[in-house]
Design an enzyme around this catalytic site. Structure first.
Site, mmCIF file in Angstrom:
data_model
loop_
_atom_site.group_PDB
_atom_site.id
_atom_site.type_symbol
_atom_site.label_atom_id
_atom_site.label_comp_id
_atom_site.label_asym_id
_atom_site.label_seq_id
_atom_site.Cartn_x
_atom_site.Cartn_y
_atom_site.Cartn_z
ATOM 1 N N CYS A 2 0.870 -1.172 0.000
ATOM 2 C CA CYS A 2 0.000 0.000 0.000
ATOM 3 C C CYS A 2 0.905 1.219 0.000
ATOM 4 O O CYS A 2 1.613 1.475 0.978
ATOM 5 C CB CYS A 2 -0.910 0.017 1.231
ATOM 6 S SG CYS A 2 -1.934 1.507 1.332
ATOM 7 N N GLU A 102 -4.063 1.528 -6.199
ATOM 8 C CA GLU A 102 -3.110 0.570 -6.748
ATOM 9 C C GLU A 102 -3.087 0.759 -8.266
ATOM 10 O O GLU A 102 -4.019 1.319 -8.851
ATOM 11 C CB GLU A 102 -3.475 -0.871 -6.395
ATOM 12 C CG GLU A 102 -3.332 -1.229 -4.932
ATOM 13 C CD GLU A 102 -1.888 -1.238 -4.429
ATOM 14 O OE1 GLU A 102 -0.958 -1.057 -5.262
ATOM 15 O OE2 GLU A 102 -1.699 -1.428 -3.226
#
Length: 232
Positions: A2, A102
């Site tokens: 992340c 992402e």
């Protein structure tokens, strides 16, 4: 991994959701990146927001600058790794967010940014751990990292890891210093795909210096690349 997330809610909305006080001002953030100073709620101060830097210098590596950092740790091994296990036992935190990003690789050079949210864009928390250390100037700094786990079916299409999203009912137990390791580890599973959604966003999110509401708006493939076939 992340490496980017958003927190687009107001100070009042965050205080109400997390039942914690935020001293001073807070402006919504749309493109939070490592090394930045952002709000967290710690096990030492669960009734208030603290502002820590994203990126931990391990407690065994003293006097290193923030640039030499970790930003994530695997939930499966955080209680075992020498660099993280002490923080896992005594220095846990909630990392408030309302989405994360992402990138999906398409071809050799193209990456398409996606944003992942819960429900109707409601705020939630990542499981985090934090650290305190002295930099080379002798100044005390506070930093944190985000735990990651196996992806659910939505995230799996884009990336092989995802941040640990805590259930709201587990947040107090995550901050409780008396919670047992077994109980804590049981909270670190994969968040259910049925409660999540994803959509493509603007390539502007690629630049850390960009931080505005347009970054979290849905953007069609045609708007980004002029070619729908990239998503075929």
């Amino acid at each position: 991994m992340c490496g980017r997330y958003s927190l687009s809610k107001s100070k009042l909305e965050l205080e109400e959701r997390f039942q914690a006080e935020m001293l001073g001002d807070f402006q919504p953030r749309y493109n939070i990146a490592p090394t930045q100073l952002v709000p967290v709620i710690t096990s030492d101060s669960p009734k208030g927001f603290s502002f820590f830097y994203w990126g931990i210098t391990p407690d065994f590596a003293k006097n290193k600058p923030v640039s030499q950092k970790f930003i994530n740790a695997k939930a499966e091994t955080v209680h075992q790794k020498a660099s993280f296990k002490n923080s896992f036992k005594t220095r846990r935190c909630l990392v408030p967010a309302d989405g994360f990003f992402e990138w999906k690789r398409v071809g050799k050079k193209t990456k398409i940014p996606y944003r992942f949210t819960i429900g109707d864009g409601e705020p939630f928390s990542f499981a985090g751990i934090w650290e305190e250390y002295e930099n080379e100037k002798g100044e005390t700094k506070h930093t944190f990292l985000i735990l990651t786990t196996e992806p659910n079916s939505i995230v799996q299409e884009i990336h092989d890891r995802m941040p640990v999203i805590l259930k709201k009912s587990d947040e107090k137990k995550w901050l409780d210093k008396y919670s047992k390791d077994e109980e804590l580890l049981s909270m670190l599973g994969t968040y259910t795909a049925e409660k999540m959604q994803s959509y493509t966003v603007s390539q502007q999110v690629n630049q850390v210096s960009n931080d505005n509401p347009s970054l979290i708006k849905k953007t069609s493939p045609m708007d980004q690349f002029g070619n729908y076939t990239l998503f075929g």
